[in-house]
Design a protein around this motif. Sequence first.
Motif, mmCIF file in Angstrom:
data_model
loop_
_atom_site.group_PDB
_atom_site.id
_atom_site.type_symbol
_atom_site.label_atom_id
_atom_site.label_comp_id
_atom_site.label_asym_id
_atom_site.label_seq_id
_atom_site.Cartn_x
_atom_site.Cartn_y
_atom_site.Cartn_z
ATOM 1 N N TRP A 324 0.841 -1.203 0.000
ATOM 2 C CA TRP A 324 0.000 0.000 0.000
ATOM 3 C C TRP A 324 0.869 1.243 0.000
ATOM 4 N N GLY A 325 0.232 2.419 -0.038
ATOM 5 C CA GLY A 325 0.985 3.675 -0.026
ATOM 6 C C GLY A 325 0.356 4.710 0.888
ATOM 7 N N GLY A 326 1.172 5.638 1.359
ATOM 8 C CA GLY A 326 0.700 6.779 2.154
ATOM 9 C C GLY A 326 1.326 8.053 1.619
ATOM 10 N N VAL A 327 0.696 9.201 1.899
ATOM 11 C CA VAL A 327 1.159 10.473 1.328
ATOM 12 C C VAL A 327 2.088 11.180 2.322
ATOM 13 N N MET A 328 3.360 11.302 1.926
ATOM 14 C CA MET A 328 4.362 11.879 2.811
ATOM 15 C C MET A 328 4.498 13.374 2.583
ATOM 16 N N ASP A 329 4.699 14.107 3.682
ATOM 17 C CA ASP A 329 4.925 15.553 3.605
ATOM 18 C C ASP A 329 6.424 15.799 3.674
ATOM 19 N N MET A 330 7.064 15.876 2.482
ATOM 20 C CA MET A 330 8.531 15.948 2.389
ATOM 21 C C MET A 330 9.021 17.398 2.427
ATOM 22 N N THR A 331 9.780 17.759 3.459
ATOM 23 C CA THR A 331 10.489 19.044 3.434
ATOM 24 C C THR A 331 11.794 18.830 2.690
ATOM 25 N N MET A 332 12.411 19.919 2.262
ATOM 26 C CA MET A 332 13.634 19.743 1.458
ATOM 27 C C MET A 332 14.844 19.415 2.330
ATOM 28 N N ASP A 333 14.761 19.601 3.658
ATOM 29 C CA ASP A 333 15.908 19.244 4.503
ATOM 30 C C ASP A 333 15.645 17.986 5.336
ATOM 31 N N GLY A 334 14.460 17.402 5.228
ATOM 32 C CA GLY A 334 14.173 16.154 5.949
ATOM 33 C C GLY A 334 13.720 16.356 7.381
ATOM 34 N N SER A 335 13.672 17.609 7.846
ATOM 35 C CA SER A 335 13.274 17.874 9.238
ATOM 36 C C SER A 335 11.888 18.524 9.265
ATOM 37 N N PRO A 336 11.203 18.441 10.403
ATOM 38 C CA PRO A 336 9.806 18.898 10.457
ATOM 39 C C PRO A 336 9.640 20.386 10.763
ATOM 40 N N ILE A 337 8.395 20.809 10.778
ATOM 41 C CA ILE A 337 8.009 22.180 11.156
ATOM 42 C C ILE A 337 6.984 22.043 12.280
ATOM 43 N N ILE A 338 7.222 22.684 13.419
ATOM 44 C CA ILE A 338 6.220 22.671 14.511
ATOM 45 C C ILE A 338 6.156 24.077 15.081
ATOM 46 N N GLY A 339 5.050 24.769 14.873
ATOM 47 C CA GLY A 339 4.935 26.096 15.475
ATOM 48 C C GLY A 339 4.042 27.029 14.691
ATOM 49 N N PRO A 340 4.205 28.358 14.914
ATOM 50 C CA PRO A 340 3.330 29.343 14.264
ATOM 51 C C PRO A 340 3.548 29.391 12.764
ATOM 52 N N THR A 341 2.563 29.912 12.055
ATOM 53 C CA THR A 341 2.663 30.151 10.603
ATOM 54 C C THR A 341 2.596 31.665 10.376
ATOM 55 N N PRO A 342 2.737 32.121 9.131
ATOM 56 C CA PRO A 342 2.609 33.572 8.881
ATOM 57 C C PRO A 342 1.197 34.093 9.164
ATOM 58 N N VAL A 343 0.220 33.199 9.322
ATOM 59 C CA VAL A 343 -1.166 33.632 9.545
ATOM 60 C C VAL A 343 -1.459 33.611 11.051
ATOM 61 N N ASP A 344 -1.892 34.747 11.558
ATOM 62 C CA ASP A 344 -2.187 34.869 12.990
ATOM 63 C C ASP A 344 -3.246 33.834 13.407
ATOM 64 N N GLY A 345 -2.994 33.132 14.490
ATOM 65 C CA GLY A 345 -3.965 32.167 15.008
ATOM 66 C C GLY A 345 -3.860 30.789 14.396
ATOM 67 N N LEU A 346 -2.987 30.630 13.393
ATOM 68 C CA LEU A 346 -2.864 29.336 12.700
ATOM 69 C C LEU A 346 -1.472 28.744 12.946
#
Length: 404
Positions: A324-346
């Motif tokens: 089977w397959g799953g959809v991976m969220d690939m960053t270009m450096d292999g490390s994740p993102i955890i925290g605020p975004t440019p949009v307030d409250g998101l």
Amino acid sequence: GLRGHRGWPLAWRAPTPAKHYDVIIIGGGGHGLATAYYLAKNHRVGRIAVLEKGWIGGGNTGRNTTIVRSNYMIGSNVDFYEWSMKLWEGLSQDLNFNVMLSQRGQFNLVHSDAQVDAARRRGNVMRAHGIDAELLDAQAVQEALPQLDYRDSARFPIYGALYQGRAGTARHDAVAWGYARAADRLGVDIIQNCEVSGFEFSGERVVGVKTNLGTIGAGRVGVAVAGNSGRLAQMAGFELPIESHILQAFVSESIKPCLDHVVGFGAAHFYISQSDKGGLVFGGDLDGYNSYAQRGNMPILRDVISSAVALMPQVSRLRLLRHWGGVMDMTMDGSPIIGPTPVDGLFLNGGWCYGGFKATPASGWCFAHSLANGGHHPLATDFTLERFEKGLTLDEKGMGPRPW
Ligand code: FAD
């Protein structure tokens, strides 16, 4: 056989969405559910909802090869994944749900002098951070793993391995179910079949989400949708340095116990373990193109099986049971993102690449901190979105097991 099994209580409620929550988490995978649990448990946030477009654990949580380990060596990755390992070690007790953690040890094989040096360096970094690591020579590997190909004719001779004894596997569905039940008991509303299709704004700030069940207001919104991160960001009006690719997994027919450990091949992207049911569980490289199709295909099957046979020739005699397959969220450096975004409250939790299952507990822990307090948890200070603009990437490939 199931006739006597009627009237069981639901493990979690099926509530109707309220008009407003203090925090809404989009995505009922391991990361979203863990975030909700730690938000309620550690931060005592009042009204929390998890919105899942399908069923909980139907994404990558229920599709991965279940390896957990903490053999990282760059920036926040080192302490973050070790904290996750520590949470795994107490998780069944914490959730009162058996997540079937099996610390059977992982061997990352090395096949050249250069790889031996790289494994030594990684092992030293791990040990300097109090993480267990052992560099083994070829003889020690052969004693522990006699079933690999040690013949002179082997395509990639085995020089040794970096071994982490506390690494292993956990039951993926149980992780989703355990976090869901524990979060529900702390009052979290888990709403399945609820797809987010847009955001509500007041000025520049996100104040709610649009769903197939109507608009729901929120004080803060957290996105934990793995391979769909880019789509959610697009709905909020910004772009992410994330590409979605398919990663496939394979299970053979059941055979008697023959592989006691998790093994990562160092000569190609390939890893293998044996499940409690006897099937050999293995995986390899991503599809080379972007896709949201949760299914396997023949070219990758061929590629992965050829690695399997190079490492363990006897695998060629087995029949494949599932794929089977799953959809991976690939960053270009292999490390994740955890925290605020440019949009307030998101807020965003994403970019997990090949390795987010092992991160589930620490990811939920740190993302809950962000959603409760704003900013970043001290263990996740490098996991910013801005690092891609500033050139502060953490280049540690999501594939992890490769020790170079
Ligand atoms: P998911 O379980 O995918 O959760 C995201 C959820 O968001 C999904 O349920 C989805 O339906 C939901 N969603 C999406 N869009 C919306 C929307 N608009 N509205 C509402 N809900 C939405 N990691 C390891 O550490 N070890 C491994 O051995 C390993 N092997 C892997 C093997 C394979 C084949 C795959 C596919 C992945 C593997 N991974 C592994 C990676 C790991 O599974 C993922 O990184 C991790 O599960 C991602 O986080 P999650 O659990 O929250 O994602």
